[in-house]
Design an enzyme around this catalytic site. Structure first.
Site, PDB file in Angstrom:
ATOM      1  CG  ASP A 472      -7.613  62.255 -37.974  1.00 14.06           C
ATOM      2  OD1 ASP A 472      -8.358  62.560 -38.912  1.00 14.06           O
ATOM      3  OD2 ASP A 472      -8.025  61.901 -36.852  1.00 14.06           O
ATOM      4  CG  ASP A 531     -14.577  59.602 -37.467  1.00 10.60           C
ATOM      5  OD1 ASP A 531     -13.603  58.852 -37.634  1.00 10.60           O
ATOM      6  OD2 ASP A 531     -14.471  60.796 -37.114  1.00 10.60           O
TER       7      ASP A 531
HETATM    8  C1  DGJ Z   1     -10.996  61.487 -36.228  1.00  9.71           C
HETATM    9  C2  DGJ Z   1     -10.691  60.111 -36.750  1.00  9.71           C
HETATM   10  O1  DGJ Z   1     -11.494  59.820 -37.831  1.00  9.71           O
HETATM   11  C3  DGJ Z   1     -10.859  59.110 -35.630  1.00  9.71           C
HETATM   12  O2  DGJ Z   1     -10.674  57.821 -36.106  1.00  9.71           O
HETATM   13  C4  DGJ Z   1      -9.869  59.431 -34.547  1.00  9.71           C
HETATM   14  O3  DGJ Z   1      -8.574  59.236 -35.013  1.00  9.71           O
HETATM   15  C5  DGJ Z   1     -10.077  60.860 -34.083  1.00  9.71           C
HETATM   16  N1  DGJ Z   1     -10.092  61.801 -35.162  1.00  9.71           N
HETATM   17  C6  DGJ Z   1      -9.015  61.250 -33.112  1.00  9.71           C
HETATM   18  O4  DGJ Z   1      -9.103  62.554 -32.740  1.00  9.71           O
END
Ligand code: DGJ
Length: 711
Positions: A472, A531
């Site tokens: 990430d 997301d």
């Molecule tokens: C952003 C990501 O896109 C999510 O899927 C998740 O992993 C969160 N960060 C975790 O902090």
């Protein structure tokens, strides 16, 4: 031979089955572009150069007054020598800012040499043309790669300071293409976090249109993709020229219509923050640009990008291999989990076909919320009794593989790492750095910081049986303007970690799709697309993403309703149908579903498995754009046309509405296909012309899925 040089006409012909790209060395030694489009014979196309008399412009010394570079289509436009449009390369020497870059030789390679420090497409016959700056001695190498079977040209430039003095680069784009005429639209993929890659079409007028990023990441605000399309081009018809950069940092495309009513397009590293001085002997390599030509609209352009990336960019170990069907705990628990909660999720997917459990953010350091812990890649044993091993062993004992989340590029101020190395973050002297999600960016341009990150992640991977990593990255880069060194450092880190663990599949992520680009795909066969896991919002995001990137690159999960990002309710079946148009998975706690929904998971996974080959290697046909209509539809067809699947969503239910008829595409006209669920057998031609009536389930956001199999 895909590349041919006609010595007599001093003309280069770059060819693939459906494409020609032609340019010549003109009488002044400059590279003059002649043609880019559908394949033509290797004849002299110099006659197509228009030179209207504009004697009041500037012209090259000693030339006919009409010979202004401003009139030409130039392969490598440089400011200051009578071309006043956007330049591809700009520089300054202590004693001057302009030079005549003229032909100084060329070289052919059977296979493209790798770009130093930068990811690129593999292979392809390659031409290098060297241009030499007569005033200062700098050299520009222009590289062109073509593939016999794909209508694509890869380009990048290498700028060498062959002088004895420092050379300050002000601009170093990867390519320039001049189009005759100006009847073009620009299609881009702008957006925002959770609203990534929305398709936008803009008519180009006089002046310069710019699309780019200054955020240090390729960004959700604008993807490094641009299509230049004829006014009349549609999904299936008309000329479209696609451009994509294999780069994850600041980029820009500039499209300028000038006085000659020509369109110039340049693209590459954004010059906004350019801060690079080449020492004598030093070479600067620009990111690779991919150019794809289609004479059959956006659909054919996308299929060419998809084939190119699946065959020549994405790690071949994973490109077409079935991906894990994951259950990820992020939306199920966020930071609030312990062994028991995770075990309950693992237990709940038994027998469903879900094969990998992914433990997301919150397993390390003091990471009980997003204000602490990043940088401390040591398991939080208060949360996970017995350490990671207990969860991993439990998942394995239940037949699941195990995946783990990292955000290696970042640090929270509240972390042991920051307390020990506050100087390791990107910052500017005398100003307090801007936090983003309460975190700072580790300065990967520094070798000691890279070494730390490589070892921190590698140690966890060495010490634990991990099959899958979600990498990430949750903020943009502030304080400094020149982000290229960070990006180069990042690529080195990817190479060192991912190269050392070839059996682990790495999924890219940056607040979802904030760094969804072709460079990431070089190492990460799939990227968390957004997301936003709302099925309806995903139709537009996945539609836009598919303009350039294959479905296999998009990680798409089924989540709960009301959806956590939009508050919207969509049918469980629809969420699965849309998540099946990518590398599918689940992002929920099955124990919170209704019994009926929970029972549905197994059949959903079975359905996905039945179409997985199409997601990994099929041809995509986009039938309806949800941004323009109350309808979304996409179709995937096997390369040999033996099978296909068509998925459609009608977002808003219409009382007493018109019948929706879906017209399949890409089938074999003469073959008989069995169509499910109708259980009819019809010729491909009949299905494609007569269409199928879509009976959407009652209510909003219903989907239908049809399967076609050669009878
Ligand atoms: C952003 C990501 O896109 C999510 O899927 C998740 O992993 C969160 N960060 C975790 O902090």
């Amino acid at each position: 031979m895909a590349i041919y040089f006609d010595e007599r006409r001093k003309t280069f012909y770059l060819e693939s089955r459906d494409l020609s790209y032609v340019f010549r060395i003109n009488e002044h030694g400059f590279l003059q572009h002649l043609y880019y489009g559908r394949r033509i014979p290797r004849e002299d196309v110099g006659f197509s150069v228009a030179l209207p008399d504009r004697g009041h412009g500037c012209c090259l010394p000693g030339s006919d007054r009409r010979q202004s570079m401003d009139e030409y289509r130039n392969e490598c436009p440089i400011f200051g020598r009578s071309d006043f449009r956007e330049s591809m390369v700009d520089f300054t020497f202590p004693n001057g800012v302009v030079g005549d870059f003229v032909y100084d030789g060329h070289k052919l390679y059977d296979v493209k040499p790798e770009l130093k420090g930068l990811p690129s497409v593999r292979g392809g016959e390659t031409l290098e043309v060297r241009l030499k700056d007569m005033a200062h001695g700098a050299v520009i190498g222009l590289y062109y790669t073509v593939f016999e079977d794909l209508p694509a040209v890869l380009r990048h430039a290498e700028i060498e300071n062959a002088s004895g003095e420092p050379m300050k680069l002000c601009r170093a784009y990867s390519f320039a293409v001049d189009f005759p005429g100006k009847r073009y639209d620009a299609v881009t993929l702008p957006g925002a976090h959770m609203r990534e890659r929305q398709t936008e079409r803009t008519r180009l007028g006089h002046g310069t249109f710019i699309a780019g990023s200054k955020r240090g990441v390729s960004s959700s605000q604008m993807n490094p993709f641009l299509a230049i399309a004829d006014y009349a081009a549609t999904e299936t018809q008309g000329e479209v020229y696609g451009f994509n950069l294999i780069y994850s940092g600041d980029f820009a495309f500039r499209a300028e219509v000038g006085q000659c009513e020509y369109l110039r397009v340049i693209g590459g590293l954004n010059d906004y923050g350019m801060d690079k001085t080449l020492a004598p002997g030093e070479t600067f390599v620009t990111p690779e640009a991919v150019m794809v030509y289609s004479d059959e609209g956006f659909g054919k352009m996308s299929r060419a990008f998809h084939d190119l990336y699946r065959d020549y960019l994405i790690n071949p170990l994973w490109a077409k291999k079935p991906r894990p069907v994951v259950i990820n705990n992020w939306e199920a628990t966020y930071f609030d989990f312990d062994n028991d909660k995770l075990k309950a999720i693992i237990d709940s997917v038994e027998g469903t076909g879900i094969d990998t459990f992914v433990l997301d953010d919150g397993w390390f350091g003091a990471r009980n919320h997003d204000r602490a812990g990043l940088g401390d890649w040591v398991v939080n044993e208060k949360k996970l009794r017995g350490g990671l091993k207990t969860v991993i062993d439990y998942a394995h004992s239940k037949g699941l593989k195990f995946g783990l989340w990292f955000e290696p590029e970042m640090v929270n101020a509240d972390s042991d790492l920051y307390r020990a190395h506050p100087d390791w973050i990107i910052r500017a002297e005398g100003v307090e750095p801007c936090p983003g999600r309460d975190q700072y960016v580790l300065d990967l341009s520094r070798p000691e910081v890279r070494d730390f990150v490589v070892e921190a992640v590698s140690r966890v991977l060495r010490e634990n049986a991990i099959d899958y990593v979600k990498w990430d990255m949750n903020r943009a880069l502030s304080e400094i303007r020149w982000h290229h060194d960070y990006v180069l450092g990042l690529y080195e880190v990817f190479e060192r970690i991912i190269g050392a663990f070839p059996n682990v599949i790495f999924e890219g992520c940056a607040s979802g799709g904030c760094r969804f680009d072709a460079a990431i795909l070089r190492w990460f066969p799939q990227i968390w697309t957004s997301d936003n896991s709302d099925a309806y919002a995903r139709t537009a995001i996945q539609y836009g993403t598919s303009l350039c990137y294959p479905l296999s690159a998009m990680s798409c999960h089924v989540s709960v309703c009301p959806n956590h990002q939009t508050g919207r309710n969509t049918p469980f079946a629809s969420r699965a149908a849309i998540a099946h148009l990518g590398a599918t998975g689940y992002e929920l706690n099955p124990n919170n579903l209704t019994a009926a929904e929970k029972a549905e998971i197994k059949s959903q996974v079975d359905e996905y498995k039945a179409m997985e080959g199409l997601v990994l290697g099929g041809d995509l046909y986009r039938l309806h754009n949800p941004v323009e209509e109350n309808l979304f539809a996409e179709m995937l067809v096997a390369k040999d046309k033996s099978e296909a699947v068509l998925t459609a969503m009608r977002p808003l239910s219409v009382a007493n509405g018109e019948s929706v008829i879906l017209y399949p595409e890409g089938l074999d006209e003469n073959a008989d296909y069995e169509v499910l669920p109708q259980k009819i057998v019809r010729k491909g031609a009949t299905l494609m012309r007569a269409g199928l009536v879509a009976y959407f389930p009652f209510g909003d956001f219903g989907t239908v899925t049809y399967r076609f199999r050669k009878a």
